[in-house]
Design a protein around this motif. Sequence first.
Motif, PDB file in Angstrom:
ATOM      1  N   TYR A  59     -65.389  13.386  -4.429  1.00  0.00           N
ATOM      2  CA  TYR A  59     -65.520  12.416  -3.344  1.00  0.00           C
ATOM      3  C   TYR A  59     -66.566  11.356  -3.707  1.00  0.00           C
ATOM      4  O   TYR A  59     -67.512  11.631  -4.455  1.00  0.00           O
ATOM      5  CB  TYR A  59     -65.903  13.128  -2.049  1.00  0.00           C
ATOM      6  CG  TYR A  59     -64.791  14.017  -1.536  1.00  0.00           C
ATOM      7  CD1 TYR A  59     -63.941  13.592  -0.519  1.00  0.00           C
ATOM      8  CD2 TYR A  59     -64.560  15.274  -2.098  1.00  0.00           C
ATOM      9  CE1 TYR A  59     -62.911  14.392  -0.061  1.00  0.00           C
ATOM     10  CE2 TYR A  59     -63.520  16.076  -1.650  1.00  0.00           C
ATOM     11  CZ  TYR A  59     -62.704  15.636  -0.639  1.00  0.00           C
ATOM     12  OH  TYR A  59     -61.666  16.432  -0.197  1.00  0.00           O
ATOM     13  N   PRO A  60     -66.412  10.148  -3.192  1.00  0.00           N
ATOM     14  CA  PRO A  60     -67.346   9.065  -3.550  1.00  0.00           C
ATOM     15  C   PRO A  60     -68.748   9.291  -3.001  1.00  0.00           C
ATOM     16  O   PRO A  60     -68.938  10.005  -2.018  1.00  0.00           O
ATOM     17  CB  PRO A  60     -66.694   7.829  -2.917  1.00  0.00           C
ATOM     18  CG  PRO A  60     -65.851   8.365  -1.806  1.00  0.00           C
ATOM     19  CD  PRO A  60     -65.334   9.687  -2.291  1.00  0.00           C
ATOM     20  N   ASN A  61     -69.700   8.666  -3.660  1.00  0.00           N
ATOM     21  CA  ASN A  61     -71.089   8.740  -3.227  1.00  0.00           C
ATOM     22  C   ASN A  61     -71.307   7.775  -2.060  1.00  0.00           C
ATOM     23  O   ASN A  61     -71.259   6.559  -2.229  1.00  0.00           O
ATOM     24  CB  ASN A  61     -72.013   8.379  -4.399  1.00  0.00           C
ATOM     25  CG  ASN A  61     -73.477   8.643  -4.086  1.00  0.00           C
ATOM     26  OD1 ASN A  61     -73.878   8.701  -2.935  1.00  0.00           O
ATOM     27  ND2 ASN A  61     -74.267   8.817  -5.124  1.00  0.00           N
ATOM     28  N   ARG A 139     -71.024  17.390  -7.897  1.00  0.00           N
ATOM     29  CA  ARG A 139     -69.565  17.518  -7.987  1.00  0.00           C
ATOM     30  C   ARG A 139     -69.152  18.912  -8.454  1.00  0.00           C
ATOM     31  O   ARG A 139     -68.108  19.099  -9.066  1.00  0.00           O
ATOM     32  CB  ARG A 139     -69.023  16.464  -8.947  1.00  0.00           C
ATOM     33  CG  ARG A 139     -69.449  15.063  -8.587  1.00  0.00           C
ATOM     34  CD  ARG A 139     -69.074  14.045  -9.634  1.00  0.00           C
ATOM     35  NE  ARG A 139     -67.720  13.556  -9.454  1.00  0.00           N
ATOM     36  CZ  ARG A 139     -67.103  12.764 -10.323  1.00  0.00           C
ATOM     37  NH1 ARG A 139     -67.727  12.406 -11.434  1.00  0.00           N
ATOM     38  NH2 ARG A 139     -65.870  12.352 -10.099  1.00  0.00           N
ATOM     39  N   SER A 160     -69.575  13.687   0.627  1.00  0.00           N
ATOM     40  CA  SER A 160     -70.106  12.708  -0.319  1.00  0.00           C
ATOM     41  C   SER A 160     -70.595  13.453  -1.553  1.00  0.00           C
ATOM     42  O   SER A 160     -71.133  14.557  -1.436  1.00  0.00           O
ATOM     43  CB  SER A 160     -71.258  11.921   0.324  1.00  0.00           C
ATOM     44  OG  SER A 160     -71.963  11.159  -0.633  1.00  0.00           O
ATOM     45  N   ASP A 163     -72.114  10.537  -8.496  1.00  0.00           N
ATOM     46  CA  ASP A 163     -71.216   9.896  -9.452  1.00  0.00           C
ATOM     47  C   ASP A 163     -71.372  10.605 -10.797  1.00  0.00           C
ATOM     48  O   ASP A 163     -72.303  10.328 -11.548  1.00  0.00           O
ATOM     49  CB  ASP A 163     -71.561   8.410  -9.623  1.00  0.00           C
ATOM     50  CG  ASP A 163     -71.445   7.661  -8.306  1.00  0.00           C
ATOM     51  OD1 ASP A 163     -70.582   8.026  -7.497  1.00  0.00           O
ATOM     52  OD2 ASP A 163     -72.234   6.724  -8.096  1.00  0.00           O
TER      53      ASP A 163
END
Length: 237
Positions: A59-61, A139, A160, A163
């Motif tokens: 998922y994106p930061n 992650r 969230s 990256d």
Amino acid sequence: MPRIGTRKLYYLLKEDFIREGIKIGRDALFDYLRTERLLIIPKKNYTKTTHSKHWLRKYPNLIKDKKVLRTEEVFVSDITYIKTREQTHYLSLVTDAYSRKIMGYHLSNDMAAEQVVKALQQAVKNRVNNKQLIHHSDRGLQYCSSVYQHELGRNGIISSMTDGYDCYQNALAERVNGILKNEFLIEKCNNKADLEKLIDQSIHIYNNQRPHLSLNYQTPNFVHNKRVVQDSLNNSS
């Protein structure tokens, strides 16, 4: 708090010094503890517990440039290992980014998602508001798993992640891990039962008694509760 550090120690003792007529400043206390060889020597011990090279969805930061303004706006999570004389155990933590309060934790014998999610479940139970909440983590396989993501979705929490593998993007969670391991969990326990008791005591002290530099020497629980009261008053006015 045997490894609390001189700055926080001076803050806690300052009124006692004044009451006893002892004239000593923070720098002088540093010098005195140095001559007595009582300064804390930082420990450098790092073991990677994140497996981020997997096929599960990342998922994106969402917090990279975000300024956290209230309690329970962002939770940060991480896993760290702790050894007893029997084996290695894994401590999962969920911390409120605004107050630095540890909201949920769980000790297990492995890093299975079914174990890690128990810290999240405890954190959800300890929530005091139902406003929008972001859960930030690395992650790792556990956080990307269907078990963990289902629990987030079931409670309306937004996921969230960092990256790639960049520890600085989850620095707050790792900082809390370091405080517990370097200031509280400094003696090796015989077994998991003893370690669980030590962790319970340590987190209670961390939340309620240890002054936090980033909180202007207030405790996480004080800041958490103070902000909750302020929000409640603002909502009622």
